[in-house]
Design an enzyme around this catalytic site. Structure first.
Site, PDB file in Angstrom:
ATOM      1  N   GLY A   1     -37.783 -74.470 139.068  1.00 45.41           N
ATOM      2  CA  GLY A   1     -39.129 -74.471 138.526  1.00 45.41           C
ATOM      3  C   GLY A   1     -39.956 -75.436 139.332  1.00 45.41           C
ATOM      4  CG  ASP A   2     -42.304 -77.693 137.905  1.00 44.85           C
ATOM      5  OD1 ASP A   2     -42.953 -77.272 137.400  1.00 44.85           O
ATOM      6  OD2 ASP A   2     -41.162 -78.439 137.465  1.00 44.85           O
TER       7      ASP A   2
ATOM      8  CB  ALA B   1     -44.812 -71.804 132.338  1.00 46.14           C
TER       9      ALA B   1
ATOM     10  CG  HIS C   1     -47.500 -70.976 136.014  1.00 38.56           C
ATOM     11  ND1 HIS C   1     -47.109 -69.830 135.465  1.00 38.56           N
ATOM     12  CD2 HIS C   1     -46.067 -71.344 136.212  1.00 38.56           C
ATOM     13  CE1 HIS C   1     -45.859 -69.388 135.434  1.00 38.56           C
ATOM     14  NE2 HIS C   1     -45.437 -70.570 135.660  1.00 38.56           N
TER      15      HIS C   1
ATOM     16  CB  THR D   1     -41.683 -78.289 128.083  1.00 39.19           C
ATOM     17  OG1 THR D   1     -41.251 -77.049 127.151  1.00 39.19           O
ATOM     18  CG2 THR D   1     -41.201 -77.986 129.287  1.00 39.19           C
TER      19      THR D   1
ATOM     20  CB  THR E   1     -48.199 -78.971 135.492  1.00 40.81           C
ATOM     21  OG1 THR E   1     -47.260 -78.130 135.419  1.00 40.81           O
ATOM     22  CG2 THR E   1     -48.863 -79.195 136.709  1.00 40.81           C
TER      23      THR E   1
ATOM     24  CE  LYS F   1     -45.733 -80.731 146.556  1.00 35.51           C
ATOM     25  NZ  LYS F   1     -45.585 -81.507 145.745  1.00 35.51           N
TER      26      LYS F   1
ATOM     27  N   GLY G   1     -45.936 -72.796 152.797  1.00 40.75           N
ATOM     28  CA  GLY G   1     -47.067 -73.640 152.291  1.00 40.75           C
ATOM     29  C   GLY G   1     -47.047 -75.047 153.054  1.00 40.75           C
TER      30      GLY G   1
HETATM   31  P1  IMP Z   1     -37.615 -75.485 127.550  1.00 43.18           P
HETATM   32  O1  IMP Z   1     -37.925 -74.432 128.402  1.00 43.18           O
HETATM   33  O2  IMP Z   1     -38.958 -76.294 127.025  1.00 43.18           O
HETATM   34  O3  IMP Z   1     -36.758 -75.365 126.475  1.00 43.18           O
HETATM   35  O4  IMP Z   1     -37.048 -76.546 128.387  1.00 43.18           O
HETATM   36  C1  IMP Z   1     -35.709 -76.433 128.834  1.00 43.18           C
HETATM   37  C2  IMP Z   1     -35.420 -76.863 130.273  1.00 43.18           C
HETATM   38  O5  IMP Z   1     -36.290 -76.165 131.266  1.00 43.18           O
HETATM   39  C3  IMP Z   1     -35.866 -78.413 130.532  1.00 43.18           C
HETATM   40  O6  IMP Z   1     -35.160 -78.865 131.509  1.00 43.18           O
HETATM   41  C4  IMP Z   1     -37.237 -78.273 131.054  1.00 43.18           C
HETATM   42  O7  IMP Z   1     -37.826 -79.423 131.886  1.00 43.18           O
HETATM   43  C5  IMP Z   1     -37.235 -77.237 132.045  1.00 43.18           C
HETATM   44  N1  IMP Z   1     -38.470 -76.421 132.258  1.00 43.18           N
HETATM   45  C6  IMP Z   1     -38.985 -75.784 131.259  1.00 43.18           C
HETATM   46  N2  IMP Z   1     -40.049 -75.127 131.814  1.00 43.18           N
HETATM   47  C7  IMP Z   1     -40.258 -75.573 132.998  1.00 43.18           C
HETATM   48  C8  IMP Z   1     -41.174 -75.512 134.101  1.00 43.18           C
HETATM   49  O8  IMP Z   1     -42.280 -74.494 133.842  1.00 43.18           O
HETATM   50  N3  IMP Z   1     -40.935 -76.033 135.157  1.00 43.18           N
HETATM   51  C9  IMP Z   1     -39.907 -76.882 135.283  1.00 43.18           C
HETATM   52  N4  IMP Z   1     -39.034 -77.082 134.608  1.00 43.18           N
HETATM   53  C10 IMP Z   1     -39.307 -76.286 133.250  1.00 43.18           C
END
Ligand code: IMP
Length: 472
Positions: free
Chosen positions: A18-19, A45, A47, A130, A343, A375, A442
């Site tokens: 992610g990210d 998310a 974004h 999250t 974020t 990055k 990037g």
């Molecule tokens: P959840 O999706 O909120 O249940 O989180 C589960 C795992 O996914 C955790 O480690 C979060 O930090 C990670 N996670 C969820 N959404 C994102 C995102 O958009 N970016 C990075 N990590 C994410």
């Protein structure tokens, strides 16, 4: 491959945790598409998109929202938080974005309910979620029925019968609250507040809801081009990531055609987005993490104490820390100097080196055709580090995959406006390892800071690199 008199669909996913800056790429390539669609996840998310008027963080609306000619679709695989969606729509309206006739939301999206938020608050710390209720929501979608009533609600349910839906949500929340030792009055009040505003939220979203299961297919058959925008990333897939440290949805590219409501026969390219400075937010394995287990423990502690960007800034001088002999401190410095904080949650992201072993496996396993690497400019910072160059994980000849080699590449300066010889050498090096072409890099935080090596609609060049054999 699709019939070109019809349209087609490309799928864009993150290749790490992610990210990776997917939104920046979606915003860049959106003019090549008629529709940008989400197929998984929800308000978990964050974004980030740079617009001429500043930075905007999107959670549920696809990242092409600032490209007025592009339509937007939220597919049935998404978990929709109506309260947050209403706030996001209001925020976009205040920025002058007109979504009338542009945004469609599948009426089969699962709804985040107050009970999901309570349960995620209760159980999410071990994983480091999250706290957006994503796991409990998808769990209820699979359960369908529990404690004598329906537990999964789709958007079409609340549209058809708001009163019944509200009653089911209330009773679900009561069951969830029973799991909290002491009845939490604040939580109870929060549930009632949400339920009281449910009808208003439904009305804000109703004009966008689409009940036609052929909606996307019809448009593609009429020649339109779709870009599926993945949320979270492949390493966080509920099955293919490292359980339990994953999100609750499918993040792999093939799922775009389930959660995005389009037959896979229209597929053209799978586009991956990775980041040269790798990060992970949340607990779980992170093989390239700078500082290893100590850095992971630092992250857990930081989450427990609510330590984020402001606290780190007050405590450390990022520039000074860059030359520390401790890799964990180098990770802190890189995070501070490249703004790697969640974020949505503000949590510090764990920092790792570029892992070409992992990237190559992901590219091969999930059939990625081309990659954007974000990055790349941040790699400059490694020059002052204990490595005096850019550390990269690559496979070690004859050794198992979990025993890679770390090599140090010569540092190079990045000019956001042009691709230098050193940058092109780095590009070749990465391509040789991952086996597919880099379409762009990037080179800075701004919208235009990106080097593009070929156009999406050109023939994708082949990379003369050994592929991973399925029999290996
Ligand atoms: P959840 O999706 O909120 O249940 O989180 C589960 C795992 O996914 C955790 O480690 C979060 O930090 C990670 N996670 C969820 N959404 C994102 C995102 O958009 N970016 C990075 N990590 C994410």
């Amino acid at each position: 491959m699709s019939n070109r008199s019809q349209g087609y669909a490309d799928v864009l996913v993150g290749l790490q945790y992610g990210d990776e800056g997917k939104a920046k790429i979606v915003d860049l390539i959106a003019p090549e598409y008629d529709i940008v669609a989400r197929f998984n996840g929800g308000a978990n998310a964050g974004h980030t998109v740079q617009t001429p008027t500043g930075t905007v963080v999107l959670q549920q609306v696809p990242s092409a929202v600032f490209r007025p000619k592009t339509s937007l679709y939220i597919g049935s695989g998404c978990a929709v938080n109506l309260w947050k969606l209403r706030a996001e729509l209001e925020m976009l309206e205040s920025l002058g974005v007109d979504l009338d006739g542009r945004l469609a939301i599948s009426d089969r999206c699962a709804l985040i309910q107050p009970s999901h938020l309570i349960l995620d608050e209760l159980n999410g710390d071990e994983i480091g979620t999250t706290k957006n209720g994503i796991g409990p929501c998808y769990a209820d979608r699979a359960s369908r029925f529990a404690h004598g009533q329906r537990v999964n609600l789709q958007i079409r349910d609340v549209l058809a019968n708001a009163d019944d839906s509200c009653a089911w949500m209330r009773s679900g929340a009561q069951v969830a609250l029973e799991q909290i030792d002491r009845l939490d009055v604040r939580t109870l009040a929060d549930v009632e507040e949400r339920l009281a505003s449910l009808a208003d939220c439904i009305e804000s979203v109703r004009p966008f809801v689409q009940g036609d299961p052929f909606y996307l297919q019809r448009r593609v058959l009429n020649g339109e081009r779709v870009l599926f925008e993945g949320a979270q990333s492949v390493m966080l897939d509920v099955v293919h990531g490292d359980q339990p440290f994953v999100t609750a949805s499918h993040t792999v590219p093939a799922y775009a055609y389930v959660g995005g409501d389009l037959p896979p026969r229209h597929h053209r390219y799978t586009i991956g987005v990775a980041k040269a400075l790798t990060s992970r937010v949340g607990n779980g394995p992170f093989p390239s993490e700078l500082g290893g287990e100590r850095a992971a423990a630092y992250f857990t502690e930081a989450c427990r104490n609510g330590r984020g960007a402001a606290q780190e800034r007050a405590e450390y001088d990022g520039r000074k820390l860059l030359s520390s002999s401790d890799p964990m401190e180098l990770g802190i410095a890189l995070r501070m100097l490249t703004q790697e904080y969640g974020t949505g949650t503000g949590r510090p992201r764990r920092i790792g080196m570029l892992d070409l072993v992992q990237l190559r496996e992901v590219v091969s396993n999930f059939g990625v055709d081309l990659v954007y690497l974000n990055k790349v400019d941040c790699l400059e910072l490694y020059e002052e580090s204990l490595y005096s160059g850019i550390p990269v994980r690559v496979p070690r000849e004859g050794a198992p995959r979990d025993a890679p080699e770390i090599i140090v590449l010569p540092p190079f300066a990045v000019d956001p406006g042009c691709a230098s010889t050193a940058l092109l050498e780095f590009k070749d090096f990465v391509e040789q390892h991952i086996g597919v072409p880099l379409i762009g890099m990037g080179l800075g935080p701004e919208r235009g800071h990106i080097a593009e090596f070929f156009a999406l609609n050109d023939h994708v060049p082949s990379v003369d690199a050994p592929t991973i054999s399925p029999n290996a």
